[in-house]
Motif scaffolding. Structure first.
Motif, PDB file in Angstrom:
ATOM      1  N   GLY A   1      -6.427   9.332 -13.642  1.00  0.00           N
ATOM      2  CA  GLY A   1      -5.407  10.376 -13.679  1.00  0.00           C
ATOM      3  C   GLY A   1      -4.008   9.814 -13.477  1.00  0.00           C
ATOM      4  N   ARG A   2      -3.884   8.882 -12.542  1.00  0.00           N
ATOM      5  CA  ARG A   2      -2.564   8.272 -12.291  1.00  0.00           C
ATOM      6  C   ARG A   2      -2.107   7.481 -13.504  1.00  0.00           C
ATOM      7  NH1 ARG A   2       1.995   7.965 -12.169  1.00  0.00           N
ATOM      8  NH2 ARG A   2       3.226   6.566 -10.886  1.00  0.00           N
ATOM      9  N   PHE A   3      -3.015   6.730 -14.118  1.00  0.00           N
ATOM     10  CA  PHE A   3      -2.656   5.949 -15.295  1.00  0.00           C
ATOM     11  C   PHE A   3      -2.250   6.855 -16.455  1.00  0.00           C
ATOM     12  CE2 PHE A   3      -3.705   3.471 -19.137  1.00  0.00           C
ATOM     13  CZ  PHE A   3      -2.826   2.425 -18.943  1.00  0.00           C
ATOM     14  N   ALA A   4      -2.943   7.964 -16.635  1.00  0.00           N
ATOM     15  CA  ALA A   4      -2.586   8.912 -17.698  1.00  0.00           C
ATOM     16  C   ALA A   4      -1.191   9.480 -17.475  1.00  0.00           C
ATOM     17  CB  ALA A   4      -3.617  10.027 -17.779  1.00  0.00           C
ATOM     18  N   ARG A   5      -0.870   9.846 -16.223  1.00  0.00           N
ATOM     19  CA  ARG A   5       0.474  10.368 -15.923  1.00  0.00           C
ATOM     20  C   ARG A   5       1.540   9.293 -16.118  1.00  0.00           C
ATOM     21  NH1 ARG A   5      -2.601  12.529 -11.992  1.00  0.00           N
ATOM     22  NH2 ARG A   5      -1.800  11.151 -10.357  1.00  0.00           N
ATOM     23  N   LEU A   6       1.211   8.067 -15.757  1.00  0.00           N
ATOM     24  CA  LEU A   6       2.138   6.953 -15.960  1.00  0.00           C
ATOM     25  C   LEU A   6       2.428   6.762 -17.447  1.00  0.00           C
ATOM     26  CD1 LEU A   6       3.710   4.501 -14.812  1.00  0.00           C
ATOM     27  CD2 LEU A   6       1.593   3.209 -15.061  1.00  0.00           C
ATOM     28  N   CYS A   7       1.395   6.742 -18.269  1.00  0.00           N
ATOM     29  CA  CYS A   7       1.583   6.569 -19.722  1.00  0.00           C
ATOM     30  C   CYS A   7       2.395   7.705 -20.322  1.00  0.00           C
ATOM     31  CB  CYS A   7       0.230   6.460 -20.420  1.00  0.00           C
ATOM     32  SG  CYS A   7      -0.649   4.938 -20.068  1.00  0.00           S
TER      33      CYS A   7
ATOM     34  N   PRO B   1       0.845  -1.194   0.000  1.00  0.00           N
ATOM     35  CA  PRO B   1       0.000   0.000   0.000  1.00  0.00           C
ATOM     36  C   PRO B   1       0.880   1.243   0.000  1.00  0.00           C
ATOM     37  CG  PRO B   1       0.036  -0.986   2.175  1.00  0.00           C
ATOM     38  CD  PRO B   1       0.812  -1.903   1.263  1.00  0.00           C
ATOM     39  N   GLY B   2       0.460   2.234  -0.733  1.00  0.00           N
ATOM     40  CA  GLY B   2       1.255   3.453  -0.827  1.00  0.00           C
ATOM     41  C   GLY B   2       0.371   4.681  -0.839  1.00  0.00           C
ATOM     42  N   PRO B   3       0.927   5.801  -1.220  1.00  0.00           N
ATOM     43  CA  PRO B   3       0.187   7.064  -1.203  1.00  0.00           C
ATOM     44  C   PRO B   3      -1.079   7.030  -2.063  1.00  0.00           C
ATOM     45  CG  PRO B   3       2.527   7.473  -1.490  1.00  0.00           C
ATOM     46  CD  PRO B   3       2.326   5.995  -1.597  1.00  0.00           C
ATOM     47  N   LEU B   4      -1.057   6.355  -3.199  1.00  0.00           N
ATOM     48  CA  LEU B   4      -2.230   6.308  -4.067  1.00  0.00           C
ATOM     49  C   LEU B   4      -3.401   5.616  -3.357  1.00  0.00           C
ATOM     50  CD1 LEU B   4      -3.385   6.927  -6.892  1.00  0.00           C
ATOM     51  CD2 LEU B   4      -2.609   4.667  -7.588  1.00  0.00           C
ATOM     52  N   GLN B   5      -3.127   4.494  -2.725  1.00  0.00           N
ATOM     53  CA  GLN B   5      -4.187   3.784  -2.010  1.00  0.00           C
ATOM     54  C   GLN B   5      -4.711   4.613  -0.840  1.00  0.00           C
ATOM     55  OE1 GLN B   5      -1.333   2.449  -2.977  1.00  0.00           O
ATOM     56  NE2 GLN B   5      -1.791   0.610  -4.136  1.00  0.00           N
ATOM     57  N   ASN B   6      -3.803   5.295  -0.158  1.00  0.00           N
ATOM     58  CA  ASN B   6      -4.225   6.155   0.952  1.00  0.00           C
ATOM     59  C   ASN B   6      -5.130   7.283   0.461  1.00  0.00           C
ATOM     60  OD1 ASN B   6      -2.660   4.599   2.663  1.00  0.00           O
ATOM     61  ND2 ASN B   6      -0.913   5.986   2.585  1.00  0.00           N
ATOM     62  N   PHE B   7      -4.770   7.873  -0.668  1.00  0.00           N
ATOM     63  CA  PHE B   7      -5.558   8.959  -1.229  1.00  0.00           C
ATOM     64  C   PHE B   7      -6.943   8.458  -1.643  1.00  0.00           C
ATOM     65  CE2 PHE B   7      -6.451  12.023  -4.779  1.00  0.00           C
ATOM     66  CZ  PHE B   7      -6.656  13.117  -3.962  1.00  0.00           C
TER      67      PHE B   7
END
Length: 86
Positions: free
Chosen positions: A68-74, A48-54
């Motif tokens: 949004g996270r997937f778009a930034r990753l791509c 678990p990390g910041p994304l799951q916490n958010f």
């Protein structure tokens, strides 16, 4: 072929944390030439990390947060590969 990889870990208390992701790059010679093929991959970890916490703080926005996270990753992967080709 040459390969290198690294893990991204989440440490919120200064100790070794769990893996958030493992990134891997493979360099392979292209047959019949002097070119090199770069293969790039990423595997999400189970920590678990910041994304799951958010997402836990805003469960009604989970889909938007992930999109949004997937778009930034791509975008980041595409930029990295384009820079490696230059």
């Amino acid at each position: 072929m040459r390969m290198f990889q690294w893990a991204v870990v989440y440490c919120d208390d200064g100790r070794r944390g769990g893996q958030l992701a493992v990134w891997r790059c493979r360099l392979e010679p292209v047959a019949g030439g002097t070119a090199i093929r770069l293969r790039h991959g990423m595997r999400l970890g189970t920590a678990p990390g910041p994304l799951q916490n958010f997402m836990a703080q805003s469960p009604d926005c989970e889909g938007e947060i992930l999109a949004g996270r997937f778009a930034r990753l791509c975008t980041g992967v595409a930029t990295t590969l384009a820079d490696a080709q230059a």
